[in-house]
Scaffold this motif. Structure first.
Motif, mmCIF file in Angstrom:
data_model
loop_
_atom_site.group_PDB
_atom_site.id
_atom_site.type_symbol
_atom_site.label_atom_id
_atom_site.label_comp_id
_atom_site.label_asym_id
_atom_site.label_seq_id
_atom_site.Cartn_x
_atom_site.Cartn_y
_atom_site.Cartn_z
ATOM 1 N N UNK A 120 39.033 29.043 18.836
ATOM 2 C CA UNK A 120 39.666 30.334 19.144
ATOM 3 C C UNK A 120 39.633 30.600 20.650
ATOM 4 N N UNK A 121 38.485 30.363 21.274
ATOM 5 C CA UNK A 121 38.342 30.607 22.711
ATOM 6 C C UNK A 121 39.258 29.674 23.511
ATOM 7 N N UNK A 122 39.368 28.429 23.085
ATOM 8 C CA UNK A 122 40.232 27.473 23.785
ATOM 9 C C UNK A 122 41.699 27.881 23.681
ATOM 10 N N UNK A 123 42.128 28.343 22.533
ATOM 11 C CA UNK A 123 43.519 28.781 22.360
ATOM 12 C C UNK A 123 43.798 30.004 23.237
ATOM 13 N N UNK A 124 42.871 30.951 23.276
ATOM 14 C CA UNK A 124 43.057 32.137 24.117
ATOM 15 C C UNK A 124 43.126 31.741 25.591
ATOM 16 N N UNK A 125 42.260 30.826 26.010
ATOM 17 C CA UNK A 125 42.271 30.369 27.394
ATOM 18 C C UNK A 125 43.591 29.690 27.741
ATOM 19 N N UNK A 126 44.103 28.855 26.854
ATOM 20 C CA UNK A 126 45.387 28.194 27.098
ATOM 21 C C UNK A 126 46.516 29.215 27.183
ATOM 22 N N UNK A 127 46.519 30.197 26.291
ATOM 23 C CA UNK A 127 47.581 31.211 26.313
ATOM 24 C C UNK A 127 47.533 32.013 27.610
ATOM 25 N N UNK A 128 46.340 32.387 28.050
ATOM 26 C CA UNK A 128 46.195 33.143 29.291
ATOM 27 C C UNK A 128 46.653 32.305 30.487
ATOM 28 N N UNK A 129 46.233 31.057 30.546
ATOM 29 C CA UNK A 129 46.614 30.194 31.662
ATOM 30 C C UNK A 129 48.105 29.896 31.655
ATOM 31 N N UNK A 130 48.678 29.697 30.487
ATOM 32 C CA UNK A 130 50.099 29.377 30.392
ATOM 33 C C UNK A 130 50.966 30.577 30.765
ATOM 34 N N UNK A 131 50.422 31.779 30.618
ATOM 35 C CA UNK A 131 51.194 32.965 30.988
ATOM 36 C C UNK A 131 51.517 32.976 32.479
ATOM 37 N N UNK A 132 50.656 32.377 33.307
ATOM 38 C CA UNK A 132 50.941 32.306 34.738
ATOM 39 C C UNK A 132 52.071 31.319 35.031
ATOM 40 N N UNK A 133 52.281 30.356 34.160
ATOM 41 C CA UNK A 133 53.400 29.436 34.326
ATOM 42 C C UNK A 133 54.708 30.143 33.977
ATOM 43 N N UNK A 134 54.685 30.943 32.926
ATOM 44 C CA UNK A 134 55.889 31.656 32.516
ATOM 45 C C UNK A 134 56.216 32.815 33.444
ATOM 46 N N UNK A 135 55.201 33.570 33.836
ATOM 47 C CA UNK A 135 55.377 34.732 34.677
ATOM 48 C C UNK A 135 54.451 34.631 35.895
ATOM 49 N N UNK A 136 54.861 33.875 36.936
ATOM 50 C CA UNK A 136 53.986 33.719 38.105
ATOM 51 C C UNK A 136 53.824 35.037 38.847
ATOM 52 N N UNK A 137 52.715 35.137 39.575
ATOM 53 C CA UNK A 137 52.461 36.337 40.364
ATOM 54 C C UNK A 137 53.489 36.430 41.483
ATOM 55 N N UNK A 138 53.881 37.651 41.786
ATOM 56 C CA UNK A 138 54.827 37.857 42.872
ATOM 57 C C UNK A 138 54.056 37.843 44.189
ATOM 58 N N UNK A 139 54.721 37.364 45.235
ATOM 59 C CA UNK A 139 54.086 37.314 46.548
ATOM 60 C C UNK A 139 53.870 38.747 47.054
ATOM 61 N N UNK A 140 52.745 38.942 47.731
ATOM 62 C CA UNK A 140 52.450 40.260 48.288
ATOM 63 C C UNK A 140 53.386 40.516 49.455
ATOM 64 N N UNK A 141 53.852 41.748 49.542
ATOM 65 C CA UNK A 141 54.754 42.123 50.627
ATOM 66 C C UNK A 141 53.933 42.483 51.854
ATOM 67 N N UNK A 142 54.458 42.123 52.999
ATOM 68 C CA UNK A 142 53.795 42.440 54.268
ATOM 69 C C UNK A 142 54.064 43.909 54.580
ATOM 70 N N UNK A 143 53.001 44.688 54.802
ATOM 71 C CA UNK A 143 53.141 46.111 55.046
ATOM 72 C C UNK A 143 53.352 46.464 56.511
ATOM 73 N N UNK A 144 53.395 45.469 57.395
ATOM 74 C CA UNK A 144 53.593 45.750 58.814
ATOM 75 C C UNK A 144 55.064 46.078 59.073
ATOM 76 N N UNK A 145 55.331 46.967 60.037
ATOM 77 C CA UNK A 145 56.713 47.393 60.299
ATOM 78 C C UNK A 145 57.517 46.394 61.120
ATOM 79 N N UNK A 146 57.020 45.198 61.391
ATOM 80 C CA UNK A 146 57.723 44.221 62.235
ATOM 81 C C UNK A 146 59.026 43.830 61.647
#
Length: 101
Positions: free
Chosen positions: A75-101
């Motif tokens: 059960x733990x292995x399946x949950x870990x795979x599902x959590x890790x695979x979610x980053x492949x399907x929906x990768x994190x968006x890059x942080x936006x630079x808050x500087x006014x340049x």
């Protein structure tokens, strides 16, 4: 001594003002996939050993704890795979630079 202080100040400025590197999401997912493969191989080896001990002992009442460990580990292995695979399907968006340049 003053030359050393200037070098340190310049290096501190470079470190503080450096732009963060933005990695490619596919590169991260490849690393995660490699890690998941190692986890899966370890899971297969460990489960095979536990199931082999259960078969070798042959008494269901004495080995029910080992079987429960295999079930929880699965059960733990399946949950870990599902959590890790979610980053492949929906990768994190890059942080936006808050500087006014």
């Amino acid at each position: 001594m003053s030359g050393d202080a200037k070098t340190v100040a310049r290096d501190d400025y470079r470190i503080a003002c450096a732009k963060p590197r933005v990695g490619r999401p596919l590169n991260r997912s490849r690393k995660v996939d490699a890690r998941n493969m190692r986890i899966f191989i370890a899971y297969l080896i460990g489960s095979a050993l536990l199931l082999g001990m259960i078969a070798w002992i042959g008494n269901a009442t004495r080995t029910e704890v080992l079987l429960a460990a295999v079930k929880w580990w699965s059960i733990i292995t399946v949950i870990d795979f599902a959590y890790s695979f979610s980053f492949t399907l929906w990768p994190r968006k890059a942080k936006r630079d808050s500087s006014p340049d």
